[in-house]
Design a protein around this motif. Structure first.
Motif, PDB file in Angstrom:
ATOM      1  N   PHE A 459     -13.689 -18.106  -2.149  1.00  0.00           N
ATOM      2  CA  PHE A 459     -13.254 -19.031  -1.106  1.00  0.00           C
ATOM      3  C   PHE A 459     -13.395 -20.499  -1.489  1.00  0.00           C
ATOM      4  N   GLY A 460     -13.838 -20.783  -2.703  1.00  0.00           N
ATOM      5  CA  GLY A 460     -13.806 -22.166  -3.192  1.00  0.00           C
ATOM      6  C   GLY A 460     -12.461 -22.533  -3.774  1.00  0.00           C
ATOM      7  N   ALA A 461     -11.418 -21.800  -3.392  1.00  0.00           N
ATOM      8  CA  ALA A 461     -10.104 -21.921  -4.026  1.00  0.00           C
ATOM      9  C   ALA A 461      -9.327 -23.137  -3.527  1.00  0.00           C
ATOM     10  N   ALA A 462      -8.894 -23.963  -4.473  1.00  0.00           N
ATOM     11  CA  ALA A 462      -8.007 -25.096  -4.196  1.00  0.00           C
ATOM     12  C   ALA A 462      -6.616 -24.782  -4.739  1.00  0.00           C
ATOM     13  N   GLY A 463      -5.599 -25.355  -4.117  1.00  0.00           N
ATOM     14  CA  GLY A 463      -4.246 -25.161  -4.619  1.00  0.00           C
ATOM     15  C   GLY A 463      -4.062 -25.749  -6.004  1.00  0.00           C
ATOM     16  N   ILE A 464      -4.384 -27.039  -6.148  1.00  0.00           N
ATOM     17  CA  ILE A 464      -4.324 -27.727  -7.445  1.00  0.00           C
ATOM     18  C   ILE A 464      -5.527 -28.650  -7.543  1.00  0.00           C
ATOM     19  N   LEU A 465      -6.221 -28.591  -8.658  1.00  0.00           N
ATOM     20  CA  LEU A 465      -7.325 -29.512  -8.907  1.00  0.00           C
ATOM     21  C   LEU A 465      -7.098 -30.212 -10.232  1.00  0.00           C
ATOM     22  N   LEU A 466      -7.048 -31.535 -10.191  1.00  0.00           N
ATOM     23  CA  LEU A 466      -7.001 -32.362 -11.390  1.00  0.00           C
ATOM     24  C   LEU A 466      -8.403 -32.921 -11.562  1.00  0.00           C
ATOM     25  N   ALA A 467      -9.168 -32.336 -12.470  1.00  0.00           N
ATOM     26  CA  ALA A 467     -10.546 -32.771 -12.675  1.00  0.00           C
ATOM     27  C   ALA A 467     -10.540 -34.081 -13.460  1.00  0.00           C
ATOM     28  N   GLU A 468     -11.526 -34.324 -14.255  1.00  0.00           N
ATOM     29  CA  GLU A 468     -11.609 -35.620 -14.938  1.00  0.00           C
ATOM     30  C   GLU A 468     -10.488 -35.737 -15.965  1.00  0.00           C
ATOM     31  N   CYS A 469      -9.415 -36.407 -15.565  1.00  0.00           N
ATOM     32  CA  CYS A 469      -8.194 -36.509 -16.374  1.00  0.00           C
ATOM     33  C   CYS A 469      -7.678 -37.936 -16.335  1.00  0.00           C
ATOM     34  N   LYS A 470      -6.740 -38.214 -17.231  1.00  0.00           N
ATOM     35  CA  LYS A 470      -6.095 -39.519 -17.219  1.00  0.00           C
ATOM     36  C   LYS A 470      -4.621 -39.357 -17.579  1.00  0.00           C
ATOM     37  N   ASP A 471      -3.836 -40.362 -17.220  1.00  0.00           N
ATOM     38  CA  ASP A 471      -2.418 -40.455 -17.600  1.00  0.00           C
ATOM     39  C   ASP A 471      -1.633 -39.213 -17.184  1.00  0.00           C
ATOM     40  N   SER A 472      -1.906 -38.668 -16.011  1.00  0.00           N
ATOM     41  CA  SER A 472      -1.305 -37.405 -15.602  1.00  0.00           C
ATOM     42  C   SER A 472      -0.573 -37.525 -14.279  1.00  0.00           C
ATOM     43  N   VAL A 473       0.314 -36.569 -14.042  1.00  0.00           N
ATOM     44  CA  VAL A 473       1.158 -36.557 -12.849  1.00  0.00           C
ATOM     45  C   VAL A 473       0.965 -35.237 -12.109  1.00  0.00           C
ATOM     46  N   VAL A 474       0.740 -35.322 -10.800  1.00  0.00           N
ATOM     47  CA  VAL A 474       0.778 -34.166  -9.901  1.00  0.00           C
ATOM     48  C   VAL A 474       1.762 -34.533  -8.808  1.00  0.00           C
ATOM     49  N   ALA A 475       2.974 -33.980  -8.869  1.00  0.00           N
ATOM     50  CA  ALA A 475       4.047 -34.482  -8.010  1.00  0.00           C
ATOM     51  C   ALA A 475       4.931 -33.355  -7.492  1.00  0.00           C
TER      52      ALA A 475
END
Length: 768
Positions: A459-475
């Protein structure tokens, strides 16, 4: 400019030439072919194809060994390809910086890589139950925790039932508690002690007691422990060691794994608990599988599947010295993967993570996923899907960069949807972990994915997780029905190591998140982004509200629209909209963020025309919506109508234009007090010869409650109501304008002195 630069670095332009041609011009000649009527002894031609992807991979591997001099394409014909083990790709299967390797489904055909096995031979048992004997289970060669009937997930027998009005009991008493730790040393309970608990529901001495699990949830994660023994007279049970408590995170985060008094729980996996349609039980001692069919199900007709492949089906795993490069998968669907829970149970942390390593410096990582990338560069998984899996769907782990995950449907996962980046020093990571290497966890593109129904078991489920990242797109992702948050992103936990930054999270639609856990949001943000480099804009978040699973009274942040945690900083939030949430915006730390044109609604919702427009702009783009959801959608273009001088004066305006439908909405947003003025806004892309009718709505703004240092204003009132008073009108004195008037002379707008937001809805009514 920021969007195009990030998108370019995040991989939009790094797809291989073969994949680019293939996606736009239909079938091209492939180098190898795979088909269900093939044979691995064949040469892999169109007329004599291979029958397995593993054989095709080995054939390509031989070409890699002598050196690639062009792009290579493996074409897979439609059908379901059973897999019995992980399909692994390593450095020896890699493309080069110049030449790509692509495994693609044939145009218009569906390719499924299934890690499941069909179960047949059912016999009618007692009452409504049906049984089948599985010798491999009795022999200890097969154990599964997932069962799918007719493409639907069945429920492991449990109590209380999952569809009960109150589907949880609570732990009434426990021999351990979250408060029973020494604050000086912060040491959790011993791992080798037997824990005794009593529940609020009645228990019994179940047969095959060690197969029965106590599932308990605290805050934003859950744990599973097998039972030791049950005392029916005293109504207590034990949880057997070892326990393997998660180590410290933020000092005391491990306490959420303790089966303490008051936490919600249920019992799972006993034949005695199988009491309604859709439930099943696997007896590992006898090898008998028992199922109660749902209404309309026919076990002689419907496909019954259970997974045989544990953890991961498709793995792209290089090394730091030899990463996998330029390897691509297009149109492949990965189904039916098991969740390999250790014999001692599962003690999860938020966002489906577990501890790895030992003190004094343990790390954190996502649990296993059906599709995994690690030490891989310039690779992709596109236009496919992942479904019916026991744990997470897809992970981008250490050593990955320039990965494209686009156009996939991901659903029915036991854990989260997509997890990307460096977990050891992000979202609930260990504070002493080092940052990522400079060339990893960067330049991702995660876009146009349809992610839904995540977190059936973890139940700790997320749809999308961007952890420690850079220069990235979630769109342009569409996300709904998740156990925990919809989208999350984490920055650098140590401010002196500013790795994360320059990320773009835009135009995603999120709804019905937080269906099980609390202490989260539709969009969750934590820790620092370097400088002020990341933008979160145009996201549409709605229907995030408490539900019957909300077992802890945690106040307004139990299910927020946007939640700022860990002193989230370095972001610009603009044109996001939240409505129908417990709290549209919650923040518990000092932030260094900028805010512009966000609409956070305390109650009710904005005008339906505006809601429709922003939902069209967000979520899947039209071509992907057509491909993934088989539905058509309008195109809505956003035009900024505001000058830099206007922004400095505290007001902004933008147009949401659905030109083909002849309608749209103009939003004017004023944050601060100012002089009342009238002005004209020149609209875009209208039919000059047509006549448009307009109507207006207004809502008042007030400053939010001060949860963070730089809060945006909140839209107050039950709903936005039609404005009163004399409206600015057309030259003829009416509220009808020609398209030419609106584009050349402009839409007349009155800008009141008070903070407010107005919406002008226009609709084409005829052509002159």
């Amino acid at each position: 400019m920021m969007r195009s630069s990030i998108a370019r670095r995040a991989g939009i332009l790094v797809l291989p030439l073969a994949l680019w041609l293939f996606s736009r011009h239909g079938a091209i000649a492939a180098d190898y072919y795979v088909a269900l009527n093939g044979d691995d002894a064949n040469p892999g031609t169109a007329t004599k194809p291979f029958v397995s992807l593993a054989r095709a991979r080995n054939a390509v591997r031989e070409k890699v060994a002598v050196g690639l001099d062009r792009n290579w394409l493996v074409l897979v014909r439609g059908g379901t390809y059973p897999q019995t083990r992980t399909l692994a790709f390593g450095p020896e299967d890699s493309g080069t910086e110049r030449y790509s390797i692509t495994y693609a489904a044939a145009p218009g055909e569906t390719v499924v890589l299934s890690g499941g096995r069909k179960i047949s031979g059912w016999k009618k048992g007692e009452g409504q139950l049906w049984t089948v004997e599985l010798p491999e289970v009795k022999a200890g060669q097969w154990h599964f925790r997932q069962l799918f009937v007719g493409g639907r997930r069945a429920t492991r027998a449990r109590t209380p039932n999952a569809d009960d009005q109150t589907p949880w009991w609570h732990i009434r008493t426990s021999s351990v508690a979250a408060v029973n730790y020494d604050p000086a040393t912060n040491v959790p309970p011993p791992e080798d002690v037997e824990i005794t608990v009593a529940l609020t529901g009645r228990v019994q001495a179940y047969r095959n007691l060690r197969d029965v699990e106590l599932v308990y949830i605290a805050n934003n994660n859950n744990s599973r422990k097998p039972l030791g023994w049950v005392d029916e007279k005293e109504q207590v049970l034990t949880l057997s060691p070892p326990h393997h408590w998660n180590p410290k995170a933020f000092g005391t985060e491990w306490i959420y794994n303790i089966p303490s008094k008051g936490v919600a729980c249920f019992l799972e996996n006993a034949l005695e608990l199988l009491d309604q349609p859709g439930e099943w039980y696997l007896d590992r001692q006898t090898g008998f599988l028992t199922y109660w069919p749902r209404k309309g199900e026919d076990l002689s007709r419907d496909e019954v599947m259970a997974p045989v492949v544990p953890r991961t089906l498709l793995a792209v795993m290089g090394t730091r010295e030899k990463p996998v490069t330029n390897l691509h998968f297009k149109g492949l669907h990965v189904n039916h993967i098991e969740w390999a829970v250790p014999s001692w149970g599962y003690l999860g942390m938020a966002v489906c993570t577990m501890a790895v390593g030992t003190d004094p410096e343990p790390g954190w990582r996502f649990v296993d996923a059906a599709v995994e990338f690690e030490h891989a560069r310039s690779c992709s998984f596109v236009e496919g899907g992942i479904a019916h899996v026991g744990s997470m769907a897809l992970c981008l782990r250490r050593g990955t960069a320039s990965i494209v995950i686009e156009g996939n449907e991901i659903f029915d996962s036991g854990g989260g949807g997509i997890g990307a980046g460096y977990m050891e020093n992000a979202a609930y990571g260990y504070v002493h972990a080092p940052p990522p290497e400079r060339d990893e966890c960067c330049e991702y593109r995660i876009a146009n994915n349809y992610v839904h129904d995540c977190g059936t078991d973890d139940f700790g489920a997320a749809g999308i997780l961007l952890a420690e990242c850079k220069d990235s797109v979630v769109a342009h992702n569409l996300i709904h029905d998740t156990a925990y948050f919809g989208i999350g992103f984490a920055g650098s936990q140590k401010a002196k190591v500013p790795f994360a930054g320059n990320n773009l999270i835009e135009n995603n639609e999120i709804y019905r998140a937080m269906k099980v856990t609390v202490d989260g949001a539709g969009l969750y943000a934590t820790f620092d982004q370097a400088g002020e480099s990341s933008r979160i804009r145009g996201n549409v978040i709605h229907d995030i509200s408490p539900n019957r699973f909300n077992h802890r009274a945690l106040g307004p942040y139990s299910a927020a629209g946007i939640y700022l945690d860990g002193g989230n900083s370095g972001c610009r939030y603009e044109r996001n909209i939240c409505w129908n949430t417990t709290s549209p915006l919650f923040g518990n730390g000092p932030g260094r963020n900028a805010w512009a044109e966000n609409i956070f609604v305390n109650s009710g919702s904005p005008p339906p025309e505006f809601v429709e427009a922003v939902r069209i702009c967000a979520g899947l783009e039209p071509a992907w919506r057509r491909s993934l959801m088989k539905t058509e959608s309008e195109v809505c273009d956003f035009h900024a109508l505001t000058s830099e001088a206007s922004v400095r004066d505290g007001w902004t305006a933008g147009e949401y234009n659905m030109s083909k439908a002849g309608r749209g909405v103009v939003q004017v947003f004023r944050r601060v007090e100012g002089q009342e003025v009238s002005l004209r806004l020149k609209l875009r892309d209208l039919d000059a010869a047509a006549q448009y009718k307009i109507k207006r709505f207004v809502g008042l703004l007030h400053e939010s409650s001060g949860n963070s240092q730089s809060d945006p204003p909140i839209l107050s009132g039950v709903e936005a109501l039609p404005s009163s008073g004399q409206e600015p009108s057309s030259p003829s004195g009416s509220l009808k304008f020609t398209g030419r008037e609106l584009m050349e002379q402009g839409l007349p707008v009155k800008l009141p002195a008070s903070p407010h937001v107005t919406w002008t809805v226009y609709q084409r009514i005829n052509t002159l």
